[in-house]
Design an enzyme around this catalytic site. Structure first.
Site, PDB file in Angstrom:
ATOM      1  CB  SER A 183      -0.227  17.353   5.367  1.00 35.07           C
ATOM      2  OG  SER A 183      -0.352  16.097   6.007  1.00 35.07           O
ATOM      3  CE  LYS A 184       2.077  12.380   8.099  1.00 32.88           C
ATOM      4  NZ  LYS A 184       0.738  12.995   8.265  1.00 32.88           N
ATOM      5  CG  ASP A 208      -7.481  -2.526   2.644  1.00 36.98           C
ATOM      6  OD1 ASP A 208      -6.274  -2.449   2.958  1.00 36.98           O
ATOM      7  OD2 ASP A 208      -8.344  -3.006   3.397  1.00 36.98           O
ATOM      8  CB  ALA A 228      -2.724   6.051   4.749  1.00 41.04           C
ATOM      9  CB  CYS A 275      -1.205  11.057  15.015  1.00 41.90           C
ATOM     10  SG  CYS A 275      -2.809  10.485  14.424  1.00 41.90           S
TER      11      CYS A 275
END
Length: 474
Positions: free
Chosen positions: A129-130, A175, A124, A246
């Site tokens: 950022s990751k 997905d 995902a 998160c």
């Protein structure tokens, strides 16, 4: 202050039951009402931490280390004139504005020096950022599959990958539940930063909890269980899976990991994160996961778990229907010709772990580690586009500058700050006292910021239209 942060009473009751004994609910609420500290991550594909610290000091930026990420820093900077996102350092990809907590999952994936992977899946990925953090940890080697379910967010993901000089990625738009069946046991490492209820994000979004309900938490957790199963199937035996969110609820965190253990038994091993960074024990669960409340390290609420696949499990059966692959691998002769022309024109070398692929007149560079997956899965974008062929040779593309050039090439023109502003606004520039012929790498200082073409004493702007900016530039 964000004293207007909305926290439903039912949610607070839930938190009161699971909050660490070393803290109080009042401290949790107070932390949620404090603005989030801004943080950045240095992009080591473009610079070193030491060099960046020197530049930051000259700009008057105050940096404070993030304990779980060697490249991460909380930053204090005057943004009254130029926002951090419009600084030259950000636009040339030297750093990424990233919340400190969100740096932790990748640090967990690369916990030790022996965590070296040839194939990684970021299930995902947007906004990137990751993904860009993983690419830096991989030093642009191997292959990084970056998947994003939301088609509208893929464009942002690609823009960040391009800005940060990532060249070993392959993007997909599915997905995440498809990977277990389509690419079983293909990856040595998988990161699933799962879609969640976002309970930990109220410090940057006071309305994050407006639509919160216990029912929605349960519904989301069911999707997360499907995703972690898919991720586990896609993982090679002996490989590592990091699951993160998160959010704070046990239903979306610990229970999802336990679901995987209950489903696959001894094939799943929990890998403790107690030594990931100093004081990690303050957030450690009995299983070795990190359940981070915002008051503990003054950051977003977050959850991180690291698991290992000990033995193989039977993957779902899928019927694959793939159309004809539209790319053709270049012959050794064609690749050598492209390498020769690129070296002669721009003094840029192609990396040894990549190969040239052709589609009509387009020339692409794919990581070699991707080749085994090309007949098994359909990607939306692979590697980097380096050229367009025409009757007189090759017209080099922007990513040659952002992902292949080092700044030490002979074919460079250095712009002044004023000229660089013009460049980023999409305008041609006339470097004072300079002229040349043919294509040229464009630099600000020693940072490569683009690709242009000399027309007399003018450098014709080659910046892609989507990267053009119009105001508040450095």
């Amino acid at each position: 202050m964000h004293s207007n942060v909305y926290l439903p009473q039912e949610f607070l009751d839930e938190m009161a039951a699971i909050i660490p004994t070393s803290s109080t609910l009042e401290e949790f609420v107070a932390a949620c009402q404090r603005p989030l500290r801004k943080s950045i991550r240095v992009n080591t594909l473009k610079t070193t931490v030491a060099d960046f610290l020197t530049r930051a000091d000259k700009k008057g930026w105050q940096l404070h280390p993030v304990p779980w990420c060697d490249e991460g820093f909380w930053i204090e900077a005057d943004e009254s004139v130029v926002p951090l996102g419009n600084t030259a350092e950000h636009m040339s990809g030297l750093f990424y504005i990233q919340e400190a907590s969100s740096m932790m999952p990748v640090s967990a994936l690369f916990k030790s020096d022996t965590d070296v992977y040839d194939a990684v899946l970021d299930m995902a990925a947007a906004p990137g950022s990751k993904t860009t953090q993983i690419a830096a940890k991989m030093a642009n080697e191997g292959v990084l599959v970056a998947n994003e379910y939301s088609s509208s967010r893929v464009k942002v993901l690609h823009a960040n990958i391009e800005r940060c000089g990532v060249r070993n990625s392959a993007l997909s738009n599915y997905d995440g539940r498809v990977f277990g069946g389509w690419l079983p046991e293909q990856f040595e490492a998988v990161l699933i930063d799962a879609p969640c209820s976002g309970e930990g994000t109220v410090r940057k979004d006071a309305d994050a909890m407006k639509n919160w309900s216990k029912a929605s938490v349960i519904e989301i957790s069911n999707t997360q269980k499907d995703l972690i199963e898919s991720a586990f199937h896609a993982l090679k035996v002996g490989g590592h899976l990091v699951y993160s969110t998160c959010t704070l609820s046990v239903e979306e965190n610990q229970q999802v990991c336990h679901h995987l253990k209950e489903t696959f038994g001894e094939a799943v091993e929990f890998d403790s994160l107690e030594d990931l960074f100093p004081n990690a024990d303050k957030s450690l669960t009995p299983e070795g996961f990190l359940h981070i409340f915002p008051q503990t390290y003054d950051c977003e609420g977050f959850f991180v778990a690291r698991l290992r696949k000990v033995s193989s499990v039977e993957a779902p059966n899928v019927k694959k229907r793939l159309g004809k692959f539209p790319f053709e691998k270049a012959s050794a002769k064609v690749q050598q010709d492209i390498e020769k022309q690129l070296a002669q024109t721009l003094d840029v070398q192609l990396p040894n772990d990549s190969s040239v692929w052709l589609r009509d007149n387009d020339v692409w560079l794919f990581p070699n580690a991707l080749e085994a997956m090309l007949g098994e899965f359909k990607f939306s974008r692979m590697g980097i586009k380096i050229a367009e062929a025409h009757k007189k040779g090759y017209r080099w593309q922007h990513q040659v500058a952002t992902a292949l050039a080092t700044g030490n090439e002979r074919q460079c023109v250095v712009l002044s700050v004023e000229e660089a502003r013009e460049w980023y606004m999409g305008r041609d520039v006339r470097p004072e006292g300079q002229s040349g012929k043919g294509e040229v790498l464009v630099k600000l200082g020693n940072d490569v910021i683009g690709l242009g073409k000399w027309v007399g004493n003018r450098v014709k702007n080659g910046l892609p239209r989507e990267l053009v900016r119009d105001k508040n530039l450095f």
